[in-house]
Design an enzyme around this catalytic site. Structure first.
Site, PDB file in Angstrom:
ATOM      1  N   GLY A 151       2.717  -4.334  -7.873  1.00 33.35           N
ATOM      2  CA  GLY A 151       2.656  -5.797  -7.941  1.00 33.35           C
ATOM      3  C   GLY A 151       4.000  -6.443  -7.622  1.00 33.35           C
ATOM      4  O   GLY A 151       4.206  -6.908  -6.520  1.00 33.35           O
ATOM      5  N   ASP A 197      -1.757  -0.595   6.907  1.00 30.81           N
ATOM      6  CA  ASP A 197      -1.245  -1.557   5.922  1.00 30.81           C
ATOM      7  C   ASP A 197      -0.084  -2.311   6.541  1.00 30.81           C
ATOM      8  O   ASP A 197       0.850  -1.696   7.067  1.00 30.81           O
ATOM      9  CB  ASP A 197      -0.788  -0.804   4.672  1.00 30.81           C
TER      10      ASP A 197
END
Length: 471
Positions: free
Chosen positions: A92, A393
């Protein structure tokens, strides 16, 4: 007193000593067993029948501040007493290992579309190891603190220290794992958490009587080094035709990738690239369809997660086999019956469980500029280090990881080659002295979500300490 009397007295003394030792041992084991049994999950709502045991609950890591971290253990499907323990962390920072690692990636269950129940994940990593999902730091998921200021000054240092304290206390609760081989894995910003926790364990072992049996770490699409991550990300965008030549040249000439916070001019270029040139894509898998956020079935807010190594806008849009799976997690884990089964939210926290905490993410206090020195430290201490990268990604792309690892200047043991799973190229790999690097072909940011079979093969090879299969 004759010899017979002396013999009887001695034997009685020995008997009483042994009885006392046995009683004390039984009392301690019973106490530990009761604490462990209190964390036993009997069954989760809508869960398929399983043969393995599950446990979940809280471990207090700071009594003064009242910080407690939530965990979920899913033991191995077969012979759990002989299998290693894997601790999984999501990044995160501020994102939940229950939401992602357990429910979308490597855990034994997936949440169905109505969030009414669970179904089995046949590529779960608990076919290989016992899995311990940790929600860290306090403020993530069900983990909490009674000191609200903690949410505004958390960072890398405290996360590593609290996670170490969690392991120490958790092993007391589950003593059968004390001497077990321990591995730590995670992805994204856990590229900080995992090596930093490993370093803390080594420091602890240097002065502790009983050592934590850490054997290796494995990180995927990992935030590693500020400069090379940023340079590699912009390069990936350009090489995959996501941005124009002009924008690429402006980013390279304008942005100082060494800086923690970029200039306003650089931020404007980042915003222009994503708003005007990217289009409506999922940055976490550039070839997948994003979740339809207009679906009226769910009340859901995308998490605008800002990675500390790159301070610009980015939506937390997941895709893959089901691009809306984050929605299902936020519904399922807010159910009262689910929380009761998990022994979660026992303090009735005042906010809903969310997959990611924007409060933590926006107030992250300290972050390492580079993790590369820690890699060198771990390698020097004989810790197995594997780094893998899903190659579609664009958030923490393969180019960023390759640029970063190149700086280690490691000698090559096994040159670059394609590795296989089910007679298909799973990706490419190179084995260095002290570190293995592997790509996963066609996988996004969360490799086990997009390529579960390949990810499981990756994990099996990592645990075995073997190079990835050539055929």
């Amino acid at each position: 007193m004759d010899q017979r009397h002396i013999f009887v007295i001695v034997m009685l003394s020995i008997f009483m000593f042994l009885f006392k030792q046995s009683y004390c041992s039984t009392t301690v084991n019973k106490s530990g067993g009761e604490e462990e049994e209190g964390d036993r999950i009997l069954e989760l709502p809508g869960q398929p029948k399983v043969s393995f045991k599950q446990f979940s609950g809280y471990v207090t890591v700071n009594h003064v501040a009242g910080r407690a971290l939530f965990y979920w253990l899913t033991e191995a499907t077969h012979n759990p007493l002989t299998k290693p323990l894997l601790i999984w962390l999501n990044g995160g920072p501020g994102c939940s290992s229950v939401a992602y690692g357990a429910s979308e990636e490597i855990g034994p269950f997936r949440i169905n579309k109505t969030a009414s129940g669970l179904y089995a994940n046949k590529f779960s990593w608990n076919t290989v190891a016992n899995l311990l999902f940790l929600e860290a730091p306090a403020g993530v998921g069900f983990s909490y603190t009674n000191q609200s200021s903690d949410l505004f000054d958390t960072g890398d240092r405290r996360t590593a220290e609290d996670s170490l304290e969690f392991i120490i206390q958790w092993l007391k609760r589950f003593p059968r794992y004390k001497n077990r081989e321990l591995y730590i894995s995670g992805e994204s910003y856990a590229g900080h958490y995992v090596p930093q926790l490993a370093k803390e364990i080594l420091a602890y072992n240097a002065k502790a009587k009983y050592h934590i049996n850490l054997k290796g770490i494995m990180v995927g699409n990992a935030v590693t080094d500020n400069y090379y991550d940023n340079l590699g990300t912009v390069t990936y965008w350009w090489s995959h035709a996501m941005i124009s030549d002009q924008t690429y040249k402006q980013l390279i000439s304008t942005c100082d990738f060494h800086r923690q916070k970029e200039s306003d001019e650089c931020e404007s270029l980042y915003s222009y690239a994503m708003d005007q040139e990217f289009g409506n894509i999922d940055q976490y898998n550039i070839y997948a369809s994003p979740c339809n956020n207009s679906d009226p079935t769910y009340s859901f807010t995308r998490h605008a997660m800002q990675l500390p190594h790159r301070r610009h806008k980015g939506f937390r849009q997941l895709s893959g086999y089901d691009p809306c799976s984050e929605k299902y997690a936020e519904i399922y884990y807010n159910r009262v019956d689910v929380q009761k089964a998990l022994h979660a939210n026992t303090t009735s926290i005042s906010y809903k469980w969310t997959a990611c905490s924007e409060v933590l993410n926006r107030n992250w206090n300290d972050t390492e500029v580079s993790i590369l020195p820690i890699y060198r430290h771990l390698i020097a201490h004989g810790i197995r280090v594997w780094v893998f990268s899903g190659d579609v990604d664009s958030v923490v792309p393969v180019t960023a990881t390759r640029y970063s690892l190149e700086q280690l200047k490691l000698a090559t043991k096994i040159p670059w080659y394609p590795w296989y799973v089910k007679n298909q190229v799973g990706g490419w790999t190179e084995v260095y002295e002290g570190l293995t690097f592997a790509t996963v072909r066609g996988a996004g940011h969360e490799v086990p979500l997009f390529k579960p079979r390949a990810a499981l093969q990756l994990f099996k090879s990592f645990i075995a300490g073997n190079p990835l299969p050539r055929y």
